[in-house]
Structure formats: C-alpha cells, structure tokens
Scaffold this motif. Sequence first.
Motif, PDB file in Angstrom:
ATOM      1  N   PRO A  28      95.097 -33.589  92.981  1.00 35.25           N
ATOM      2  CA  PRO A  28      94.286 -32.841  93.926  1.00 35.25           C
ATOM      3  C   PRO A  28      93.151 -33.724  94.442  1.00 35.25           C
ATOM      4  CG  PRO A  28      94.157 -31.882  91.710  1.00 35.25           C
ATOM      5  CD  PRO A  28      95.045 -33.070  91.649  1.00 35.25           C
ATOM      6  N   GLU A  29      92.686 -33.437  95.630  1.00 36.65           N
ATOM      7  CA  GLU A  29      91.627 -34.222  96.232  1.00 36.65           C
ATOM      8  C   GLU A  29      90.282 -33.538  96.000  1.00 36.65           C
ATOM      9  OE1 GLU A  29      90.406 -35.557 100.687  1.00 36.65           O
ATOM     10  OE2 GLU A  29      92.521 -35.623 100.157  1.00 36.65           O
ATOM     11  N   ALA A  30      89.278 -34.326  95.631  1.00 33.93           N
ATOM     12  CA  ALA A  30      87.932 -33.795  95.444  1.00 33.93           C
ATOM     13  C   ALA A  30      87.358 -33.439  96.812  1.00 33.93           C
ATOM     14  CB  ALA A  30      87.053 -34.822  94.743  1.00 33.93           C
ATOM     15  N   THR A  31      86.933 -32.179  96.960  1.00 33.78           N
ATOM     16  CA  THR A  31      86.376 -31.728  98.232  1.00 33.78           C
ATOM     17  C   THR A  31      85.170 -30.836  97.980  1.00 33.78           C
ATOM     18  OG1 THR A  31      88.285 -30.231  98.146  1.00 33.78           O
ATOM     19  CG2 THR A  31      88.150 -31.653 100.032  1.00 33.78           C
ATOM     20  N   PRO A  32      84.203 -30.866  98.888  1.00 32.79           N
ATOM     21  CA  PRO A  32      83.061 -29.958  98.733  1.00 32.79           C
ATOM     22  C   PRO A  32      83.530 -28.507  98.763  1.00 32.79           C
ATOM     23  CG  PRO A  32      82.605 -31.629 100.404  1.00 32.79           C
ATOM     24  CD  PRO A  32      84.062 -31.743 100.055  1.00 32.79           C
ATOM     25  N   SER A  33      82.953 -27.698  97.899  1.00 33.54           N
ATOM     26  CA  SER A  33      83.351 -26.288  97.849  1.00 33.54           C
ATOM     27  C   SER A  33      82.763 -25.498  99.004  1.00 33.54           C
ATOM     28  CB  SER A  33      82.902 -25.658  96.525  1.00 33.54           C
ATOM     29  OG  SER A  33      81.495 -25.489  96.508  1.00 33.54           O
ATOM     30  N   GLY A  34      81.647 -25.958  99.552  1.00 35.92           N
ATOM     31  CA  GLY A  34      80.972 -25.209 100.602  1.00 35.92           C
ATOM     32  C   GLY A  34      80.143 -24.057 100.071  1.00 35.92           C
ATOM     33  N   ALA A  35      79.958 -24.014  98.749  1.00 38.62           N
ATOM     34  CA  ALA A  35      79.173 -22.935  98.145  1.00 38.62           C
ATOM     35  C   ALA A  35      77.733 -22.991  98.641  1.00 38.62           C
ATOM     36  CB  ALA A  35      79.212 -23.043  96.626  1.00 38.62           C
ATOM     37  N   THR A  36      77.126 -21.826  98.733  1.00 44.05           N
ATOM     38  CA  THR A  36      75.727 -21.726  99.136  1.00 44.05           C
ATOM     39  C   THR A  36      74.957 -20.950  98.082  1.00 44.05           C
ATOM     40  OG1 THR A  36      76.149 -19.717 100.405  1.00 44.05           O
ATOM     41  CG2 THR A  36      76.259 -21.813 101.607  1.00 44.05           C
ATOM     42  N   CYS A  37      73.660 -21.090  98.125  1.00 41.45           N
ATOM     43  CA  CYS A  37      72.783 -20.363  97.208  1.00 41.45           C
ATOM     44  C   CYS A  37      72.576 -18.958  97.761  1.00 41.45           C
ATOM     45  CB  CYS A  37      71.452 -21.097  97.070  1.00 41.45           C
ATOM     46  SG  CYS A  37      70.338 -20.324  95.875  1.00 41.45           S
ATOM     47  N   ALA A  38      73.034 -17.977  97.029  1.00 40.06           N
ATOM     48  CA  ALA A  38      72.908 -16.586  97.467  1.00 40.06           C
ATOM     49  C   ALA A  38      71.455 -16.135  97.374  1.00 40.06           C
ATOM     50  CB  ALA A  38      73.781 -15.686  96.597  1.00 40.06           C
ATOM     51  N   ASP A  39      71.017 -15.354  98.366  1.00 34.65           N
ATOM     52  CA  ASP A  39      69.678 -14.764  98.305  1.00 34.65           C
ATOM     53  C   ASP A  39      69.556 -13.971  97.006  1.00 34.65           C
ATOM     54  OD1 ASP A  39      68.925 -15.784 100.758  1.00 34.65           O
ATOM     55  OD2 ASP A  39      69.476 -13.959 101.858  1.00 34.65           O
ATOM     56  N   GLY A  40      68.489 -14.229  96.282  1.00 31.84           N
ATOM     57  CA  GLY A  40      68.250 -13.489  95.047  1.00 31.84           C
ATOM     58  C   GLY A  40      69.125 -13.910  93.884  1.00 31.84           C
ATOM     59  N   SER A  41      69.751 -15.073  93.975  1.00 31.34           N
ATOM     60  CA  SER A  41      70.598 -15.534  92.874  1.00 31.34           C
ATOM     61  C   SER A  41      69.801 -15.554  91.573  1.00 31.34           C
ATOM     62  CB  SER A  41      71.134 -16.945  93.157  1.00 31.34           C
ATOM     63  OG  SER A  41      71.911 -17.398  92.054  1.00 31.34           O
ATOM     64  N   THR A  42      70.415 -15.061  90.523  1.00 29.79           N
ATOM     65  CA  THR A  42      69.761 -15.028  89.219  1.00 29.79           C
ATOM     66  C   THR A  42      70.341 -16.059  88.255  1.00 29.79           C
ATOM     67  OG1 THR A  42      71.286 -13.313  88.449  1.00 29.79           O
ATOM     68  CG2 THR A  42      69.211 -12.567  89.454  1.00 29.79           C
ATOM     69  N   ALA A  98      83.882 -23.642  93.128  1.00 30.96           N
ATOM     70  CA  ALA A  98      84.589 -22.930  94.191  1.00 30.96           C
ATOM     71  C   ALA A  98      83.590 -22.378  95.185  1.00 30.96           C
ATOM     72  CB  ALA A  98      85.423 -21.795  93.614  1.00 30.96           C
ATOM     73  N   GLY A  99      84.037 -22.305  96.416  1.00 31.67           N
ATOM     74  CA  GLY A  99      83.235 -21.752  97.499  1.00 31.67           C
ATOM     75  C   GLY A  99      84.140 -21.434  98.662  1.00 31.67           C
ATOM     76  N   PRO A 100      83.573 -21.192  99.829  1.00 38.26           N
ATOM     77  CA  PRO A 100      84.392 -20.793 100.975  1.00 38.26           C
ATOM     78  C   PRO A 100      85.303 -21.893 101.518  1.00 38.26           C
ATOM     79  CG  PRO A 100      82.099 -21.049 101.634  1.00 38.26           C
ATOM     80  CD  PRO A 100      82.141 -21.177 100.140  1.00 38.26           C
ATOM     81  N   LEU A 101      85.001 -23.151 101.242  1.00 39.16           N
ATOM     82  CA  LEU A 101      85.825 -24.248 101.763  1.00 39.16           C
ATOM     83  C   LEU A 101      86.953 -24.661 100.832  1.00 39.16           C
ATOM     84  CD1 LEU A 101      83.065 -26.532 103.324  1.00 39.16           C
ATOM     85  CD2 LEU A 101      84.419 -24.727 104.424  1.00 39.16           C
ATOM     86  N   ARG A 121      80.640 -19.060  90.619  1.00 37.94           N
ATOM     87  CA  ARG A 121      79.263 -19.032  90.106  1.00 37.94           C
ATOM     88  C   ARG A 121      78.732 -20.448  89.909  1.00 37.94           C
ATOM     89  NH1 ARG A 121      79.980 -14.502  85.580  1.00 37.94           N
ATOM     90  NH2 ARG A 121      81.561 -16.022  85.130  1.00 37.94           N
ATOM     91  N   LEU A 122      79.593 -21.376  89.457  1.00 31.90           N
ATOM     92  CA  LEU A 122      79.186 -22.764  89.325  1.00 31.90           C
ATOM     93  C   LEU A 122      78.757 -23.307  90.685  1.00 31.90           C
ATOM     94  CD1 LEU A 122      78.876 -25.443  87.751  1.00 31.90           C
ATOM     95  CD2 LEU A 122      81.311 -25.866  88.249  1.00 31.90           C
ATOM     96  N   GLY A 123      79.549 -23.050  91.712  1.00 28.68           N
ATOM     97  CA  GLY A 123      79.206 -23.506  93.060  1.00 28.68           C
ATOM     98  C   GLY A 123      77.878 -22.954  93.525  1.00 28.68           C
ATOM     99  N   GLU A 124      77.666 -21.666  93.317  1.00 31.29           N
ATOM    100  CA  GLU A 124      76.402 -21.043  93.705  1.00 31.29           C
ATOM    101  C   GLU A 124      75.240 -21.655  92.938  1.00 31.29           C
ATOM    102  OE1 GLU A 124      74.173 -16.800  92.950  1.00 31.29           O
ATOM    103  OE2 GLU A 124      76.283 -16.701  93.547  1.00 31.29           O
ATOM    104  N   TRP A 125      75.383 -21.790  91.629  1.00 32.88           N
ATOM    105  CA  TRP A 125      74.311 -22.330  90.799  1.00 32.88           C
ATOM    106  C   TRP A 125      73.952 -23.749  91.231  1.00 32.88           C
ATOM    107  CZ3 TRP A 125      74.726 -25.977  86.531  1.00 32.88           C
ATOM    108  CH2 TRP A 125      73.548 -26.105  85.800  1.00 32.88           C
ATOM    109  N   LEU A 126      74.968 -24.577  91.481  1.00 36.35           N
ATOM    110  CA  LEU A 126      74.696 -25.940  91.935  1.00 36.35           C
ATOM    111  C   LEU A 126      74.032 -25.939  93.309  1.00 36.35           C
ATOM    112  CD1 LEU A 126      78.025 -27.658  90.817  1.00 36.35           C
ATOM    113  CD2 LEU A 126      75.763 -27.964  89.766  1.00 36.35           C
ATOM    114  N   ALA A 127      74.487 -25.058  94.209  1.00 39.36           N
ATOM    115  CA  ALA A 127      73.909 -24.986  95.552  1.00 39.36           C
ATOM    116  C   ALA A 127      72.450 -24.538  95.508  1.00 39.36           C
ATOM    117  CB  ALA A 127      74.728 -24.033  96.430  1.00 39.36           C
ATOM    118  N   CYS A 128      72.094 -23.796  94.489  1.00 33.66           N
ATOM    119  CA  CYS A 128      70.693 -23.357  94.313  1.00 33.66           C
ATOM    120  C   CYS A 128      69.830 -24.446  93.685  1.00 33.66           C
ATOM    121  CB  CYS A 128      70.644 -22.090  93.454  1.00 33.66           C
ATOM    122  SG  CYS A 128      71.284 -20.602  94.249  1.00 33.66           S
ATOM    123  N   GLY A 129      70.410 -25.589  93.371  1.00 33.42           N
ATOM    124  CA  GLY A 129      69.655 -26.677  92.761  1.00 33.42           C
ATOM    125  C   GLY A 129      69.749 -26.704  91.245  1.00 33.42           C
TER     126      GLY A 129
END
Length: 131
Positions: A28-42, A98-101, A121-129
């Motif tokens: 498999p090829e490494a690709t950006p997940s496109g995950a974003t930080c959700a508003d109010g992510s906990t 994982a993310g939208p991409l 959740r990993l994608g979101e957490w990373l996208a939140c910094g």
Amino acid sequence: MPVLAALGCSSPGGGTPDDGGIEDAAEPEATPSGATCADGSTLTYETFGLAFFDDYCQRCHASTVVGAERLGAPSSITYDDVENIRARAVEIDENAAAGPLSVNTIMPPGPPRPAEEERRRLGEWLACGAP
C-alpha cells in the motif's frame, strides 16, 4: 519497502508460488488521511494517544524493545512519549490514520490492528496537534 522499514515492524515476505510460498501483494502507498481537528475535540494523549500507541505501536517502537524484537523498526524511531509522536505525526498519519482522503493501514503490519474508527480518531488527534 522503505516506508515500512522506516516506520514500523516489517512483515516477512512470502516468496513465490513456485517455491510453495505466498506471492507478495502490492505494497500500500503512504498517503495523507486528510483528517482534520474537529471543533471541540476531546482527544488528548491521556485520553486517546497513550492507549493507542501502547496497544498498536509500542510492541516494535518502544525504546525498551531491542534487536530482532523490533521486527525491523529502526531503533531511532520510538513512541515512548508524546514529543516523539508529534515529531513523526505526518508519517504516522500517512501510514496508520484514517480521514476523508484515505484509510491508511500500512501500520501496524500485523495483529492486533486498530479498527477504522480508531484510525479515524488517530487522524483527528494528530490533526489537532496531538494534545
């Protein structure tokens, strides 16, 4: 397979049908997940990251794992603390999040493996910094 060797446990190759082995599947090829930080992510290191990395990454990427026990993971890549994880966030996203991409399943290469929801959740957490 440079990405696998650089980021995690390598899984053994299979051989060819002629020698009784299993034919290697395309990597498999490494690709950006496109995950974003959700508003109010906990999600935080304490509530998510620590357990995720303990469950799926530290079997090869802990600094206490040495030699052949690392299963190909370079000794220079450890995830013992959040600072090391943050430093490799882009690579982790491209190989395990994982993310939208894309849903990236390169890491970990063997069981146990996170479910897609955990990868999201990993994608979101990373996208939140990785707080």
